[in-house]
Design a protein around this motif. Structure first.
Motif, PDB file in Angstrom:
ATOM      1  N   PHE A  57       0.874  -1.296   0.134  1.00  0.00           N
ATOM      2  CA  PHE A  57      -0.051  -0.146  -0.098  1.00  0.00           C
ATOM      3  C   PHE A  57       0.808   1.352   0.046  1.00  0.00           C
ATOM      4  O   PHE A  57       1.830   1.298   0.851  1.00  0.00           O
ATOM      5  CB  PHE A  57      -0.818  -0.029   1.124  1.00  0.00           C
ATOM      6  N   VAL A  58       0.490   2.131  -1.014  1.00  0.00           N
ATOM      7  CA  VAL A  58       1.384   3.392  -1.104  1.00  0.00           C
ATOM      8  C   VAL A  58       0.415   4.512  -0.470  1.00  0.00           C
ATOM      9  O   VAL A  58      -0.546   4.767  -1.435  1.00  0.00           O
ATOM     10  CB  VAL A  58       1.955   3.508  -2.462  1.00  0.00           C
ATOM     11  N   PRO A  59       0.682   5.138   0.565  1.00  0.00           N
ATOM     12  CA  PRO A  59      -0.203   6.230   1.137  1.00  0.00           C
ATOM     13  C   PRO A  59      -0.217   7.486   0.019  1.00  0.00           C
ATOM     14  O   PRO A  59       0.798   7.756  -0.610  1.00  0.00           O
ATOM     15  CB  PRO A  59      -0.140   6.531   2.401  1.00  0.00           C
ATOM     16  N   LEU A  60      -1.411   8.151  -0.088  1.00  0.00           N
ATOM     17  CA  LEU A  60      -1.456   9.473  -0.777  1.00  0.00           C
ATOM     18  C   LEU A  60      -0.551  10.324  -0.013  1.00  0.00           C
ATOM     19  O   LEU A  60      -0.700  10.524   1.264  1.00  0.00           O
ATOM     20  CB  LEU A  60      -2.834   9.624  -1.163  1.00  0.00           C
ATOM     21  N   SER A  61       0.211  11.559  -0.785  1.00  0.00           N
ATOM     22  CA  SER A  61       0.748  12.640  -0.283  1.00  0.00           C
ATOM     23  C   SER A  61      -0.069  13.499   0.354  1.00  0.00           C
ATOM     24  O   SER A  61       0.136  14.121   1.495  1.00  0.00           O
ATOM     25  CB  SER A  61       1.721  13.102  -1.051  1.00  0.00           C
ATOM     26  N   GLN A  62      -1.364  13.677  -0.105  1.00  0.00           N
ATOM     27  CA  GLN A  62      -2.332  14.498   0.229  1.00  0.00           C
ATOM     28  C   GLN A  62      -3.704  13.765   0.214  1.00  0.00           C
ATOM     29  O   GLN A  62      -3.942  13.006  -0.715  1.00  0.00           O
ATOM     30  CB  GLN A  62      -2.413  15.989  -0.499  1.00  0.00           C
ATOM     31  N   PRO A  63      -4.699  14.016   1.032  1.00  0.00           N
ATOM     32  CA  PRO A  63      -5.972  13.598   0.859  1.00  0.00           C
ATOM     33  C   PRO A  63      -6.666  14.079  -0.248  1.00  0.00           C
ATOM     34  O   PRO A  63      -6.589  15.374  -0.647  1.00  0.00           O
ATOM     35  CB  PRO A  63      -6.847  13.863   2.191  1.00  0.00           C
ATOM     36  N   ARG A  64      -7.479  13.464  -0.884  1.00  0.00           N
ATOM     37  CA  ARG A  64      -8.442  13.845  -2.052  1.00  0.00           C
ATOM     38  C   ARG A  64      -9.436  14.517  -1.532  1.00  0.00           C
ATOM     39  O   ARG A  64     -10.218  14.410  -0.632  1.00  0.00           O
ATOM     40  CB  ARG A  64      -8.820  12.572  -2.695  1.00  0.00           C
ATOM     41  N   VAL A  65      -9.790  15.839  -2.375  1.00  0.00           N
ATOM     42  CA  VAL A  65     -10.601  16.725  -2.395  1.00  0.00           C
ATOM     43  C   VAL A  65     -11.774  16.656  -3.324  1.00  0.00           C
ATOM     44  O   VAL A  65     -11.306  16.871  -4.577  1.00  0.00           O
ATOM     45  CB  VAL A  65     -10.058  18.215  -2.146  1.00  0.00           C
ATOM     46  N   LEU A  66     -13.030  16.340  -3.086  1.00  0.00           N
ATOM     47  CA  LEU A  66     -13.896  16.297  -3.926  1.00  0.00           C
ATOM     48  C   LEU A  66     -14.421  17.636  -4.430  1.00  0.00           C
ATOM     49  O   LEU A  66     -14.302  18.799  -3.807  1.00  0.00           O
ATOM     50  CB  LEU A  66     -15.369  15.679  -3.488  1.00  0.00           C
ATOM     51  N   GLY A  67     -14.790  17.659  -5.740  1.00  0.00           N
ATOM     52  CA  GLY A  67     -15.215  18.942  -6.261  1.00  0.00           C
ATOM     53  C   GLY A  67     -14.118  19.951  -6.894  1.00  0.00           C
ATOM     54  O   GLY A  67     -14.443  21.146  -7.069  1.00  0.00           O
ATOM     55  N   GLN A  68     -12.834  19.248  -7.033  1.00  0.00           N
ATOM     56  CA  GLN A  68     -11.701  20.310  -7.502  1.00  0.00           C
ATOM     57  C   GLN A  68     -11.986  20.756  -9.088  1.00  0.00           C
ATOM     58  O   GLN A  68     -11.602  21.978  -9.475  1.00  0.00           O
ATOM     59  CB  GLN A  68     -10.589  19.673  -7.480  1.00  0.00           C
ATOM     60  N   LEU A  69     -12.661  20.168 -10.021  1.00  0.00           N
ATOM     61  CA  LEU A  69     -12.882  20.450 -11.332  1.00  0.00           C
ATOM     62  C   LEU A  69     -14.239  20.984 -11.605  1.00  0.00           C
ATOM     63  O   LEU A  69     -14.519  21.354 -12.505  1.00  0.00           O
ATOM     64  CB  LEU A  69     -12.863  19.156 -12.100  1.00  0.00           C
ATOM     65  N   GLU A  70     -14.888  21.355 -10.308  1.00  0.00           N
ATOM     66  CA  GLU A  70     -16.167  21.794 -10.455  1.00  0.00           C
ATOM     67  C   GLU A  70     -16.298  23.324 -11.146  1.00  0.00           C
ATOM     68  O   GLU A  70     -15.310  24.472 -10.828  1.00  0.00           O
ATOM     69  CB  GLU A  70     -16.961  22.187  -9.211  1.00  0.00           C
ATOM     70  N   GLY A  71     -16.976  23.700 -12.469  1.00  0.00           N
ATOM     71  CA  GLY A  71     -17.022  24.734 -12.979  1.00  0.00           C
ATOM     72  C   GLY A  71     -16.056  24.758 -14.184  1.00  0.00           C
ATOM     73  O   GLY A  71     -16.015  25.617 -14.944  1.00  0.00           O
ATOM     74  N   THR A  72     -15.254  24.026 -14.126  1.00  0.00           N
ATOM     75  CA  THR A  72     -14.065  23.975 -15.478  1.00  0.00           C
ATOM     76  C   THR A  72     -14.533  22.999 -16.496  1.00  0.00           C
ATOM     77  O   THR A  72     -14.178  23.083 -17.736  1.00  0.00           O
ATOM     78  CB  THR A  72     -12.806  23.163 -14.831  1.00  0.00           C
ATOM     79  N   ILE A  73     -15.439  22.188 -16.452  1.00  0.00           N
ATOM     80  CA  ILE A  73     -16.016  21.238 -17.449  1.00  0.00           C
ATOM     81  C   ILE A  73     -17.539  21.746 -17.683  1.00  0.00           C
ATOM     82  O   ILE A  73     -18.178  21.458 -16.760  1.00  0.00           O
ATOM     83  CB  ILE A  73     -15.782  19.759 -17.015  1.00  0.00           C
ATOM     84  N   PRO A  74     -17.692  22.070 -18.920  1.00  0.00           N
ATOM     85  CA  PRO A  74     -19.147  22.527 -19.154  1.00  0.00           C
ATOM     86  C   PRO A  74     -19.955  21.360 -19.259  1.00  0.00           C
ATOM     87  O   PRO A  74     -19.776  20.389 -19.679  1.00  0.00           O
ATOM     88  CB  PRO A  74     -18.976  23.377 -20.491  1.00  0.00           C
ATOM     89  N   LEU A  75     -21.438  21.688 -18.784  1.00  0.00           N
ATOM     90  CA  LEU A  75     -22.414  20.675 -19.073  1.00  0.00           C
ATOM     91  C   LEU A  75     -22.878  20.481 -20.273  1.00  0.00           C
ATOM     92  O   LEU A  75     -23.021  21.297 -21.063  1.00  0.00           O
ATOM     93  CB  LEU A  75     -23.418  21.058 -18.007  1.00  0.00           C
ATOM     94  N   PRO A  76     -23.391  19.341 -20.689  1.00  0.00           N
ATOM     95  CA  PRO A  76     -23.765  19.249 -22.079  1.00  0.00           C
ATOM     96  C   PRO A  76     -25.280  19.933 -22.064  1.00  0.00           C
ATOM     97  O   PRO A  76     -25.959  20.330 -21.104  1.00  0.00           O
ATOM     98  CB  PRO A  76     -24.048  17.579 -21.864  1.00  0.00           C
ATOM     99  N   PRO A  77     -25.576  20.226 -23.400  1.00  0.00           N
ATOM    100  CA  PRO A  77     -26.757  20.745 -23.584  1.00  0.00           C
ATOM    101  C   PRO A  77     -28.093  19.965 -23.014  1.00  0.00           C
ATOM    102  O   PRO A  77     -27.791  18.803 -22.809  1.00  0.00           O
ATOM    103  CB  PRO A  77     -26.804  21.243 -25.019  1.00  0.00           C
ATOM    104  N   ASP A  78     -29.139  20.651 -22.864  1.00  0.00           N
ATOM    105  CA  ASP A  78     -30.263  19.942 -22.246  1.00  0.00           C
ATOM    106  C   ASP A  78     -30.677  18.758 -23.353  1.00  0.00           C
ATOM    107  O   ASP A  78     -31.356  17.909 -22.799  1.00  0.00           O
ATOM    108  CB  ASP A  78     -31.501  20.827 -21.940  1.00  0.00           C
ATOM    109  N   ASP A  79     -30.899  18.885 -24.505  1.00  0.00           N
ATOM    110  CA  ASP A  79     -31.185  18.105 -25.466  1.00  0.00           C
ATOM    111  C   ASP A  79     -29.960  17.105 -26.150  1.00  0.00           C
ATOM    112  O   ASP A  79     -30.088  16.476 -27.035  1.00  0.00           O
ATOM    113  CB  ASP A  79     -31.582  18.623 -26.739  1.00  0.00           C
TER     114      ASP A  79
END
Length: 97
Positions: A57-79
């Motif tokens: 087991f190799v521990p992570l150097s920093q804990p993962r944080v959810l939501g780091q990419l929020e707002g950087t990837i556009p959502l697909p259109p409604d249709d």
């Protein structure tokens, strides 16, 4: 090289193995058809693999944080998931659709 009989092969097996290791084509005919004797590299299946020598087991150097990419990837259109129109289906499949 000509086919070698099975009796000759039994008597001269060490010589035939040495010839096969040198790269010669050694063909033995046992009466049921010719069989080619070839030298291959031996692979030890019991040897330790690279993953066996790694720490389990190799521990992570920093804990993962959810939501780091929020707002950087556009959502697909409604249709985006709407069914394709007849014209779009013809573009995909030709006139067969």
């Amino acid at each position: 090289m000509d086919d070698i009989s099975i009796t000759f092969a039994k008597e001269h097996l060490e010589d035939l193995i040495a010839r096969a290791r040198r790269g010669e084509a050694v063909v033995i005919d046992d009466g049921h058809g010719p069989i080619q004797l070839t030298a291959t590299r031996f692979v030890d299946v019991t040897a330790r693999r690279v993953t066996d020598t790694m720490p389990p087991f190799v521990p992570l150097s920093q804990p993962r944080v959810l939501g780091q990419l929020e707002g950087t990837i556009p959502l697909p259109p409604d249709d985006f998931f709407a069914p394709l129109s007849d014209d779009e289906l013809k573009d995909w499949y030709g006139d067969a659709a």
